[in-house]
Design a protein around this motif. Sequence first.
Motif, PDB file in Angstrom:
ATOM      1  N   ALA A  87      11.648  -2.040  -3.105  1.00  0.00           N
ATOM      2  CA  ALA A  87      11.386  -2.316  -1.685  1.00  0.00           C
ATOM      3  C   ALA A  87      10.307  -3.388  -1.522  1.00  0.00           C
ATOM      4  CB  ALA A  87      10.979  -1.043  -0.957  1.00  0.00           C
ATOM      5  N   VAL A  88       9.290  -3.408  -2.402  1.00  0.00           N
ATOM      6  CA  VAL A  88       8.285  -4.483  -2.351  1.00  0.00           C
ATOM      7  C   VAL A  88       8.976  -5.820  -2.588  1.00  0.00           C
ATOM      8  CG1 VAL A  88       6.335  -5.517  -3.582  1.00  0.00           C
ATOM      9  CG2 VAL A  88       6.250  -3.104  -2.901  1.00  0.00           C
ATOM     10  N   ARG A  89       9.929  -5.849  -3.519  1.00  0.00           N
ATOM     11  CA  ARG A  89      10.661  -7.085  -3.831  1.00  0.00           C
ATOM     12  C   ARG A  89      11.545  -7.527  -2.671  1.00  0.00           C
ATOM     13  NH1 ARG A  89      10.950  -8.622  -9.265  1.00  0.00           N
ATOM     14  NH2 ARG A  89      12.996  -9.563  -8.941  1.00  0.00           N
ATOM     15  N   ARG A  90      11.745  -6.613  -1.703  1.00  0.00           N
ATOM     16  CA  ARG A  90      12.548  -6.930  -0.511  1.00  0.00           C
ATOM     17  C   ARG A  90      11.668  -7.064   0.735  1.00  0.00           C
ATOM     18  NH1 ARG A  90      15.663  -4.441  -4.188  1.00  0.00           N
ATOM     19  NH2 ARG A  90      17.872  -5.110  -4.326  1.00  0.00           N
ATOM     20  N   GLY A  91      10.336  -7.205   0.526  1.00  0.00           N
ATOM     21  CA  GLY A  91       9.458  -7.566   1.631  1.00  0.00           C
ATOM     22  C   GLY A  91       8.782  -6.437   2.361  1.00  0.00           C
ATOM     23  N   ILE A  92       8.730  -5.229   1.773  1.00  0.00           N
ATOM     24  CA  ILE A  92       8.047  -4.095   2.395  1.00  0.00           C
ATOM     25  C   ILE A  92       6.580  -4.072   1.981  1.00  0.00           C
ATOM     26  CG2 ILE A  92       7.924  -1.571   2.554  1.00  0.00           C
ATOM     27  CD1 ILE A  92      10.261  -2.646   4.118  1.00  0.00           C
ATOM     28  N   ASP A  93       5.699  -3.688   2.935  1.00  0.00           N
ATOM     29  CA  ASP A  93       4.253  -3.710   2.693  1.00  0.00           C
ATOM     30  C   ASP A  93       3.611  -2.319   2.587  1.00  0.00           C
ATOM     31  OD1 ASP A  93       4.125  -6.617   3.182  1.00  0.00           O
ATOM     32  OD2 ASP A  93       4.545  -6.079   5.270  1.00  0.00           O
ATOM     33  N   MET A  94       4.227  -1.313   3.237  1.00  0.00           N
ATOM     34  CA  MET A  94       3.604   0.019   3.324  1.00  0.00           C
ATOM     35  C   MET A  94       4.640   1.096   3.045  1.00  0.00           C
ATOM     36  SD  MET A  94       1.627  -0.624   6.938  1.00  0.00           S
ATOM     37  CE  MET A  94       0.861   0.986   7.044  1.00  0.00           C
ATOM     38  N   PHE A  95       4.159   2.198   2.423  1.00  0.00           N
ATOM     39  CA  PHE A  95       5.034   3.310   2.052  1.00  0.00           C
ATOM     40  C   PHE A  95       4.308   4.632   2.270  1.00  0.00           C
ATOM     41  CE2 PHE A  95       8.143   0.725  -0.226  1.00  0.00           C
ATOM     42  CZ  PHE A  95       7.411  -0.386  -0.602  1.00  0.00           C
ATOM     43  N   ASP A  96       5.091   5.691   2.490  1.00  0.00           N
ATOM     44  CA  ASP A  96       4.560   7.058   2.408  1.00  0.00           C
ATOM     45  C   ASP A  96       5.633   7.926   1.763  1.00  0.00           C
ATOM     46  OD1 ASP A  96       6.250   7.541   5.058  1.00  0.00           O
ATOM     47  OD2 ASP A  96       5.630   9.517   4.263  1.00  0.00           O
ATOM     48  N   CYS A  97       5.245   8.916   1.008  1.00  0.00           N
ATOM     49  CA  CYS A  97       6.218   9.847   0.447  1.00  0.00           C
ATOM     50  C   CYS A  97       5.501  11.099  -0.054  1.00  0.00           C
ATOM     51  CB  CYS A  97       6.974   9.192  -0.716  1.00  0.00           C
ATOM     52  SG  CYS A  97       8.403  10.163  -1.256  1.00  0.00           S
ATOM     53  N   VAL A  98       6.126  12.241   0.144  1.00  0.00           N
ATOM     54  CA  VAL A  98       5.519  13.490  -0.328  1.00  0.00           C
ATOM     55  C   VAL A  98       5.751  13.699  -1.821  1.00  0.00           C
ATOM     56  CG1 VAL A  98       5.682  14.699   1.892  1.00  0.00           C
ATOM     57  CG2 VAL A  98       7.574  14.828   0.264  1.00  0.00           C
ATOM     58  N   MET A  99       6.585  12.825  -2.423  1.00  0.00           N
ATOM     59  CA  MET A  99       7.003  13.093  -3.808  1.00  0.00           C
ATOM     60  C   MET A  99       5.838  13.224  -4.789  1.00  0.00           C
ATOM     61  SD  MET A  99      10.125  11.361  -5.811  1.00  0.00           S
ATOM     62  CE  MET A  99      11.322  12.176  -4.796  1.00  0.00           C
ATOM     63  N   ALA A 153       0.842  -1.205   0.000  1.00  0.00           N
ATOM     64  CA  ALA A 153       0.000   0.000   0.000  1.00  0.00           C
ATOM     65  C   ALA A 153       0.876   1.254   0.000  1.00  0.00           C
ATOM     66  CB  ALA A 153      -0.889   0.015   1.230  1.00  0.00           C
ATOM     67  N   PHE A 154       0.357   2.291  -0.687  1.00  0.00           N
ATOM     68  CA  PHE A 154       1.010   3.602  -0.637  1.00  0.00           C
ATOM     69  C   PHE A 154       0.100   4.571   0.096  1.00  0.00           C
ATOM     70  CE2 PHE A 154       3.931   6.889  -1.641  1.00  0.00           C
ATOM     71  CZ  PHE A 154       3.170   8.021  -1.776  1.00  0.00           C
ATOM     72  N   MET A 155       0.648   5.289   1.087  1.00  0.00           N
ATOM     73  CA  MET A 155      -0.096   6.259   1.879  1.00  0.00           C
ATOM     74  C   MET A 155       0.185   7.673   1.381  1.00  0.00           C
ATOM     75  SD  MET A 155       0.506   4.770   5.736  1.00  0.00           S
ATOM     76  CE  MET A 155       2.285   4.554   5.605  1.00  0.00           C
ATOM     77  N   PRO A 156      -0.811   8.348   0.785  1.00  0.00           N
ATOM     78  CA  PRO A 156      -0.606   9.764   0.457  1.00  0.00           C
ATOM     79  C   PRO A 156      -0.360  10.555   1.745  1.00  0.00           C
ATOM     80  CG  PRO A 156      -2.570   8.918  -0.634  1.00  0.00           C
ATOM     81  CD  PRO A 156      -2.136   7.889   0.364  1.00  0.00           C
ATOM     82  N   VAL A 157       0.464  11.585   1.647  1.00  0.00           N
ATOM     83  CA  VAL A 157       0.810  12.388   2.817  1.00  0.00           C
ATOM     84  C   VAL A 157      -0.184  13.536   2.961  1.00  0.00           C
ATOM     85  CG1 VAL A 157       2.579  13.860   3.844  1.00  0.00           C
ATOM     86  CG2 VAL A 157       3.230  11.736   2.702  1.00  0.00           C
ATOM     87  N   GLY A 158      -0.821  13.577   4.131  1.00  0.00           N
ATOM     88  CA  GLY A 158      -1.776  14.650   4.452  1.00  0.00           C
ATOM     89  C   GLY A 158      -1.278  15.403   5.667  1.00  0.00           C
ATOM     90  N   THR A 159      -0.108  15.990   5.544  1.00  0.00           N
ATOM     91  CA  THR A 159       0.658  16.545   6.658  1.00  0.00           C
ATOM     92  C   THR A 159      -0.166  17.323   7.674  1.00  0.00           C
ATOM     93  OG1 THR A 159       2.676  16.635   5.363  1.00  0.00           O
ATOM     94  CG2 THR A 159       2.491  18.210   7.170  1.00  0.00           C
ATOM     95  N   ALA A 160      -0.904  18.321   7.235  1.00  0.00           N
ATOM     96  CA  ALA A 160      -1.609  19.213   8.168  1.00  0.00           C
ATOM     97  C   ALA A 160      -3.113  18.949   8.125  1.00  0.00           C
ATOM     98  CB  ALA A 160      -1.309  20.674   7.816  1.00  0.00           C
ATOM     99  N   GLY A 161      -3.472  17.675   7.943  1.00  0.00           N
ATOM    100  CA  GLY A 161      -4.886  17.312   7.906  1.00  0.00           C
ATOM    101  C   GLY A 161      -5.506  17.509   6.541  1.00  0.00           C
ATOM    102  N   THR A 162      -4.698  17.550   5.517  1.00  0.00           N
ATOM    103  CA  THR A 162      -5.216  17.621   4.147  1.00  0.00           C
ATOM    104  C   THR A 162      -4.150  17.114   3.185  1.00  0.00           C
ATOM    105  OG1 THR A 162      -5.679  19.138   2.316  1.00  0.00           O
ATOM    106  CG2 THR A 162      -4.567  20.087   4.206  1.00  0.00           C
ATOM    107  N   VAL A 163      -4.601  16.355   2.187  1.00  0.00           N
ATOM    108  CA  VAL A 163      -3.694  16.005   1.075  1.00  0.00           C
ATOM    109  C   VAL A 163      -3.786  17.222   0.153  1.00  0.00           C
ATOM    110  CG1 VAL A 163      -3.252  14.433  -0.847  1.00  0.00           C
ATOM    111  CG2 VAL A 163      -4.122  13.548   1.330  1.00  0.00           C
TER     112      VAL A 163
END
Length: 384
Positions: free
Chosen positions: A269-281, A43-53
């Motif tokens: 990173a998924v290929r190395r066993g990661i399930d969750m991500f977040d990034c502001v990019m 899963a990818f988590m969009p960043v909603g830093t101050a309570g808003t994406v």
Amino acid sequence: AVPDRNTAGQGAGDVFGYTLIAQDGMARRGRIVTAHGAIDTPAFMPVGTAGTVKGLTPEQVAATGAQILLGNTYHLMLRPGAERVDRLGGLHRFMNWPAPILTDSGGFQVMSLAALRKLDDDGVTFRSHLDGSKIRLTPERSIEIQHLLDATITMCFDECTPFPATYDQAASSMRLSMRWAGRSRTAFVERPGYALFGIVQGGVHADLRAESVARLAEIGFEGYAVGGLAVGEGFDLMCQTLDVTTPLLPRNRPRYLMGVGRPQDLVAAVRRGIDMFDCVMPTRSGRTGQAFTRRGTVNIRNARHADDPRPLDEACGCPACTQYSRAYLHHLHKSGEILGAVLLTQHNLWYYQDLMRDMRNAISTGGMDAFTQAFEAGLAEGDL
Ligand SMILES: N#Cc1ccc(CCNc2nc3cc4nc(N)[nH]c(=O)c4cc3[nH]2)cc1
Ligand SMILES: [Zn+2]
């Protein structure tokens, strides 16, 4: 529409739980059940830093396929304040996002945003980047703030070890974070369907990473984040560090790589066993005119798009690609129009969610190698 609180995750037990559904090599497909709804992983988590994406309504964020958002303790504690959000019914109510929210614990943001920060064994003291007021953050206060925000997933209060760091600096920083992890666990108020995640530190040193995993597993957490990466170490050192860290993490718990990353970082990173991500990019660069596509990044401000009637990415189903031309998106960004930022943000998040969905399907069909080859071929082809 925004996932409805009455259907999103309410039901039998409401306990927090991760189910491993399929594996392909080290890559995992899974599902997390929480008090506020389910999350399909990777899963990818969009960043909603101050309570808003930034730039999108919750309905628009949900339409991209996102099932969970990230919020920040540091920003929300400064403005509007954790007690105020609590009085107003918690962050889900406040921002009208009833689905899961993960909040970062503040230490990373203090070190990257605050002025005059002082670190000691008990916590950090800093001055607000908004009004210069003096503020103290400890593991106990960070956990309390995340509770007041009603975060679905709370992160331990840690110190993100800077890069580069000597072995001794990385060791003492990691051990401080492990002491703070114990204090975070103690301060966390257990609630069905809510979770506290530990954060692995240790720099780029395999033995320190192993010591950190062992300490966190001994305390016991509902999920495990890999911290201290995406801090300038570069792709190869990030991958090498994951190679020596993820195999040590409990298989029946989600793994979250903090702050990552570009599409190629997510695949690696998924290929190395990661399930969750977040990034502001995807959101931050979308606002500056950078679009992520199957053929690599496209800077829509480049003059070559001024007369181009084609969509940004003909394989994309997002509002920008189904209703507008590159020429129009180019015009909006050159004119500084708000709609330009909105449409590219929608596109980038849509693309990131499509990437995660395609990887989930590839893992289920044993097709991660074929997916990776096609993904890399698309990047190599470049934009036409
Ligand atoms: N545009 C853009 C853009 C800007 C910055 C970044 C790097 C983000 N990296 C990153 N975030 C992190 C958050 C973190 N939070 C905590 N609590 N601990 C970490 O070790 C940590 C490590 C991180 N590394 C990536 C993309
Ligand atoms: Zn699109």
